[in-house]
Design a protein around this motif. Structure first.
Motif, PDB file in Angstrom:
ATOM      1  N   LEU A 123       0.843  -1.202   0.000  1.00 25.91           N
ATOM      2  CA  LEU A 123       0.000   0.000   0.000  1.00 25.91           C
ATOM      3  C   LEU A 123       0.880   1.255   0.000  1.00 25.91           C
ATOM      4  O   LEU A 123       1.887   1.312   0.707  1.00 25.91           O
ATOM      5  N   GLU A 124       0.461   2.228  -0.819  1.00 25.20           N
ATOM      6  CA  GLU A 124       1.158   3.510  -0.859  1.00 25.20           C
ATOM      7  C   GLU A 124       0.113   4.600  -0.686  1.00 25.20           C
ATOM      8  O   GLU A 124      -0.937   4.545  -1.322  1.00 25.20           O
ATOM      9  N   LEU A 125       0.376   5.562   0.158  1.00 21.17           N
ATOM     10  CA  LEU A 125      -0.530   6.691   0.310  1.00 21.17           C
ATOM     11  C   LEU A 125       0.084   7.909  -0.355  1.00 21.17           C
ATOM     12  O   LEU A 125       1.247   8.240  -0.105  1.00 21.17           O
ATOM     13  N   GLU A 126      -0.693   8.563  -1.224  1.00 26.60           N
ATOM     14  CA  GLU A 126      -0.234   9.778  -1.895  1.00 26.60           C
ATOM     15  C   GLU A 126      -0.760  10.983  -1.130  1.00 26.60           C
ATOM     16  O   GLU A 126      -1.967  11.198  -1.049  1.00 26.60           O
ATOM     17  N   VAL A 127       0.154  11.746  -0.576  1.00 26.02           N
ATOM     18  CA  VAL A 127      -0.235  12.955   0.148  1.00 26.02           C
ATOM     19  C   VAL A 127       0.321  14.166  -0.607  1.00 26.02           C
ATOM     20  O   VAL A 127       1.313  14.062  -1.324  1.00 26.02           O
ATOM     21  N   THR A 128      -0.340  15.301  -0.435  1.00 23.08           N
ATOM     22  CA  THR A 128       0.142  16.518  -1.099  1.00 23.08           C
ATOM     23  C   THR A 128       0.979  17.334  -0.120  1.00 23.08           C
ATOM     24  O   THR A 128       0.955  17.101   1.092  1.00 23.08           O
ATOM     25  N   GLU A 129       1.691  18.300  -0.688  1.00 24.09           N
ATOM     26  CA  GLU A 129       2.504  19.170   0.159  1.00 24.09           C
ATOM     27  C   GLU A 129       1.632  19.876   1.201  1.00 24.09           C
ATOM     28  O   GLU A 129       2.039  20.028   2.348  1.00 24.09           O
ATOM     29  N   SER A 130       0.419  20.268   0.809  1.00 24.06           N
ATOM     30  CA  SER A 130      -0.435  20.986   1.767  1.00 24.06           C
ATOM     31  C   SER A 130      -0.848  20.091   2.927  1.00 24.06           C
ATOM     32  O   SER A 130      -1.006  20.559   4.056  1.00 24.06           O
ATOM     33  N   ALA A 131      -0.999  18.796   2.677  1.00 22.84           N
ATOM     34  CA  ALA A 131      -1.349  17.869   3.763  1.00 22.84           C
ATOM     35  C   ALA A 131      -0.221  17.796   4.791  1.00 22.84           C
ATOM     36  O   ALA A 131      -0.468  17.672   5.990  1.00 22.84           O
ATOM     37  N   LEU A 132       0.995  17.895   4.308  1.00 24.58           N
ATOM     38  CA  LEU A 132       2.137  17.818   5.216  1.00 24.58           C
ATOM     39  C   LEU A 132       2.350  19.132   5.950  1.00 24.58           C
ATOM     40  O   LEU A 132       2.785  19.160   7.101  1.00 24.58           O
ATOM     41  N   MET A 133       2.029  20.233   5.271  1.00 27.17           N
ATOM     42  CA  MET A 133       2.296  21.554   5.845  1.00 27.17           C
ATOM     43  C   MET A 133       1.279  21.938   6.913  1.00 27.17           C
ATOM     44  O   MET A 133       1.590  22.698   7.818  1.00 27.17           O
ATOM     45  N   ALA A 134       0.049  21.437   6.780  1.00 21.07           N
ATOM     46  CA  ALA A 134      -1.067  21.917   7.602  1.00 21.07           C
ATOM     47  C   ALA A 134      -0.757  21.851   9.100  1.00 21.07           C
ATOM     48  O   ALA A 134      -0.924  22.812   9.816  1.00 21.07           O
ATOM     49  N   ASN A 135      -0.330  20.718   9.552  1.00 18.09           N
ATOM     50  CA  ASN A 135      -0.037  20.571  10.976  1.00 18.09           C
ATOM     51  C   ASN A 135       1.137  19.614  11.088  1.00 18.09           C
ATOM     52  O   ASN A 135       0.971  18.416  11.278  1.00 18.09           O
ATOM     53  N   GLN A 136       2.315  20.196  10.929  1.00 17.51           N
ATOM     54  CA  GLN A 136       3.499  19.369  10.697  1.00 17.51           C
ATOM     55  C   GLN A 136       3.768  18.354  11.797  1.00 17.51           C
ATOM     56  O   GLN A 136       4.091  17.205  11.519  1.00 17.51           O
ATOM     57  N   ALA A 137       3.628  18.786  13.049  1.00 17.16           N
ATOM     58  CA  ALA A 137       3.975  17.886  14.152  1.00 17.16           C
ATOM     59  C   ALA A 137       3.009  16.702  14.189  1.00 17.16           C
ATOM     60  O   ALA A 137       3.418  15.544  14.266  1.00 17.16           O
ATOM     61  N   ALA A 138       1.707  16.999  14.119  1.00 16.03           N
ATOM     62  CA  ALA A 138       0.696  15.938  14.170  1.00 16.03           C
ATOM     63  C   ALA A 138       0.802  15.036  12.941  1.00 16.03           C
ATOM     64  O   ALA A 138       0.717  13.806  13.039  1.00 16.03           O
ATOM     65  N   ALA A 139       1.006  15.663  11.775  1.00 20.98           N
ATOM     66  CA  ALA A 139       1.117  14.875  10.544  1.00 20.98           C
ATOM     67  C   ALA A 139       2.318  13.944  10.621  1.00 20.98           C
ATOM     68  O   ALA A 139       2.239  12.776  10.222  1.00 20.98           O
ATOM     69  N   ALA A 140       3.415  14.431  11.149  1.00 26.60           N
ATOM     70  CA  ALA A 140       4.625  13.602  11.244  1.00 26.60           C
ATOM     71  C   ALA A 140       4.375  12.374  12.104  1.00 26.60           C
ATOM     72  O   ALA A 140       4.777  11.254  11.754  1.00 26.60           O
ATOM     73  N   THR A 141       3.693  12.556  13.232  1.00 23.52           N
ATOM     74  CA  THR A 141       3.401  11.438  14.130  1.00 23.52           C
ATOM     75  C   THR A 141       2.507  10.413  13.449  1.00 23.52           C
ATOM     76  O   THR A 141       2.774   9.205  13.473  1.00 23.52           O
ATOM     77  N   THR A 142       1.416  10.909  12.850  1.00 19.97           N
ATOM     78  CA  THR A 142       0.463  10.028  12.167  1.00 19.97           C
ATOM     79  C   THR A 142       1.141   9.258  11.036  1.00 19.97           C
ATOM     80  O   THR A 142       0.995   8.036  10.922  1.00 19.97           O
ATOM     81  N   LEU A 143       1.891   9.972  10.211  1.00 18.51           N
ATOM     82  CA  LEU A 143       2.466   9.334   9.026  1.00 18.51           C
ATOM     83  C   LEU A 143       3.579   8.358   9.406  1.00 18.51           C
ATOM     84  O   LEU A 143       3.739   7.311   8.766  1.00 18.51           O
ATOM     85  N   LYS A 144       4.312   8.655  10.468  1.00  9.01           N
ATOM     86  CA  LYS A 144       5.352   7.736  10.922  1.00  9.01           C
ATOM     87  C   LYS A 144       4.725   6.429  11.409  1.00  9.01           C
ATOM     88  O   LYS A 144       5.235   5.349  11.122  1.00  9.01           O
ATOM     89  N   ALA A 145       3.607   6.546  12.122  1.00  8.43           N
ATOM     90  CA  ALA A 145       2.908   5.349  12.614  1.00  8.43           C
ATOM     91  C   ALA A 145       2.398   4.511  11.443  1.00  8.43           C
ATOM     92  O   ALA A 145       2.409   3.279  11.482  1.00  8.43           O
ATOM     93  N   ILE A 146       1.951   5.171  10.404  1.00 15.24           N
ATOM     94  CA  ILE A 146       1.452   4.458   9.224  1.00 15.24           C
ATOM     95  C   ILE A 146       2.610   3.774   8.490  1.00 15.24           C
ATOM     96  O   ILE A 146       2.492   2.628   8.054  1.00 15.24           O
ATOM     97  N   GLN A 147       3.749   4.460   8.392  1.00 13.84           N
ATOM     98  CA  GLN A 147       4.930   3.830   7.765  1.00 13.84           C
ATOM     99  C   GLN A 147       5.407   2.620   8.555  1.00 13.84           C
ATOM    100  O   GLN A 147       5.933   1.666   7.978  1.00 13.84           O
ATOM    101  N   ALA A 148       5.193   2.651   9.860  1.00 10.28           N
ATOM    102  CA  ALA A 148       5.603   1.508  10.697  1.00 10.28           C
ATOM    103  C   ALA A 148       4.798   0.250  10.353  1.00 10.28           C
ATOM    104  O   ALA A 148       5.208  -0.860  10.673  1.00 10.28           O
ATOM    105  N   MET A 149       3.656   0.415   9.685  1.00 10.85           N
ATOM    106  CA  MET A 149       2.872  -0.743   9.214  1.00 10.85           C
ATOM    107  C   MET A 149       3.390  -1.244   7.867  1.00 10.85           C
ATOM    108  O   MET A 149       2.777  -2.119   7.250  1.00 10.85           O
ATOM    109  N   GLY A 150       4.476  -0.669   7.389  1.00 10.01           N
ATOM    110  CA  GLY A 150       5.042  -1.082   6.100  1.00 10.01           C
ATOM    111  C   GLY A 150       4.539  -0.253   4.934  1.00 10.01           C
ATOM    112  O   GLY A 150       4.998  -0.413   3.800  1.00 10.01           O
TER     113      GLY A 150
END
Ligand code: G
Ligand code: G
Ligand code: MN
Ligand code: NA
Length: 254
Positions: A123-150
């Motif tokens: 699985l690959e998730l396509e995110v846009t730059e605006s999705a990453l910029m909106a709330n960087q700290a929260a987005a980083a936590t969420t996306l890191k947890a998702i990457q931990a699922m492979g």
């Protein structure tokens, strides 16, 4: 004109489908993935393109249940193809900034992978730059947890957003999708040729795979291959296809 109310009912009435556009490895020519793209079959208006209803779904919050449906449908379809013995390919799903912000994304991805038995590694998730910029700290936590699922993360429409390059370091993204506006006038447009070369360099410097979207001509394909671009997607290969047609294409390529 009340698309919003229609949109509320559309999920329950099964009016959405997904189209799949193939992605190819430029060095080998192998099919390596499919981008899932949502379609709305409106009972009176016919097919409504996502540009016209995704923004409404985002404003109303309906993107959260719709996005979950899209993710589940894409993973279930990917798993059905695997169960048939078709070669493993990545399924790429577009994610709105709103889905990242609302915070349920990690849970949704976990549930969908469990329910469908689809491998997170496909699985690959396509995110846009605006999705990453909106709330960087929260987005980083969420996306890191998702990457931990492979699950892999791709940055979509790269080069069209507002952001600095800093976020590319901050988020350990796996893939960079060059926006098709850079690809369109290749290989003749000198500025676009230099920008595309630079973007590929940025991606590779940060250990990302690089895919070009909107590839329409063999000249573009040749040029991108010479620049070392890893993958390509576009009308040169196929338009987004109904699932049944995509399945047939996989069988034909076998
Ligand atoms: O599918 P099309 O080929 O018309 O897509 C137009 C735009 O709609 C794409 O650029 C993409 O950003 C958006 N889009 C398509 N499918 C999805 C989806 O499943 N989820 C989200 N969030 N956006 C999508
Ligand atoms: O924003 P996103 O990259 O998710 O959008 C994908 C969009 O690009 C879809 O609308 C899809 O139909 C469109 N698309 C895919 N391949 C091509 C192509 O080769 N040329 C053009 N003009 N559009 C394309
Ligand atoms: Mn995309
Ligand atoms: Na894109």
């Amino acid at each position: 004109l009340d698309l919003e109310n229609d949109l509320r009912r559309a999920l329950a009435r099964h009016e959405f489908t997904l189209a799949y556009q193939p992605q190819f490895d430029l060095a080998t020519g192998h099919l390596i993935g499919a981008e899932a793209l949502v379609r709305w079959h409106h009972p009176e208006r016919g097919i409504i393109p996502p540009d016209q209803f995704i923004p409404i779904a985002e404003e109303t919050g309906l993107i959260v249940p719709l996005g979950a449906w899209i993710l589940r449908q894409a993973c279930a379809t990917g798993q059905a193809w695997r169960d048939e013995g078709l070669a493993d390919i990545t399924i790429a799903v577009n994610i709105s900034a709103h889905q990242v912000r609302r915070g349920q994304l990690e849970l949704t991805v976990r549930q969908v992978l469990n329910e469908t038995a689809f491998s997170g590694h496909l699985l690959e998730l396509e995110v846009t730059e605006s999705a990453l910029m909106a709330n960087q700290a929260a987005a980083a936590t969420t996306l890191k947890a998702i990457q931990a699922m492979g699950v892999r993360l791709a940055i979509d429409d790269f080069g069209t957003g507002y952001s600095s390059l800093g976020y590319l370091k901050r988020f350990a993204l796996d893939k960079l999708k060059i926006d098709r506006s850079f690809i369109n006038d290749l290989p003749d447009d000198n500025d676009d040729a230099h920008l595309t070369r630079a973007i590929i360099g940025i991606g590779h410097t940060l250990d990302m795979l690089v895919i070009a979207e909107g590839v329409e001509t063999e000249a573009q394909e040749r040029f991108l291959t010479e620049l070392g671009c890893d993958q390509a997607q576009g009308y040169l290969y196929a338009r987004p296809l109904p699932a049944a047609d995509f399945r047939q294409m996989q069988i034909d390529l076998k």
